[in-house]
Motif scaffolding. Sequence first.
Motif: not given
Length: 175
Positions: A90-99, A101-106, A163-167
């Motif tokens: 999911h993290t790789v897929s999201t990074s490919v779509r958005s170009g 990286l996001r912290a939440e998946p990690f 995760i709570y704070i990020l969301r």
Amino acid sequence: MDSPDIRIPHVMLAGTRPSGLRHLVANILGGVEYAVSVATGVLLALATTLALAGAGLLLWQGMHDWSGTQAIYALVDRLMLVLMLVEILHTVSTSVRSGGLRAEPFLILGLIASIRRVSVITLQASETMHGRPWSPDIQQQFQASTIELAVLGLLILAMVVAIYILRKTTANADG
């Protein structure tokens, strides 16, 4: 039929306009990055499929000895591995779509890995303690397991809070 718009990420220095050569190099590197990300995603999908098939095989084998707990431990461990692989995919897929990286998946991946480790430690401790007399070796292993579980518990708590704070901050920024 229109082809989907695929954004290839590129590198650009702040405050500079890319020259012809710089623009070409940035596009080539962006294309390589994109190709590697797609190849990684494909390999992760195959690895996830194999891990899930292995979990199915463990379940099938465990049904023959359903009074024992060893097969259940192995199955839970394998399924947690599948969840980790799915989250990485999911993290790789999201990074490919958005170009980017996001912290939440990690953080979610770390949470799953920590919970997996807690379950492994707990299962190992119950196997070690089951039906054995208390010895200095078992006491030392128990103390080490207790310390590791305490550290993992704090780590899990920290990741849940993060995760709570990020969301919360993402929801406030969007709304």
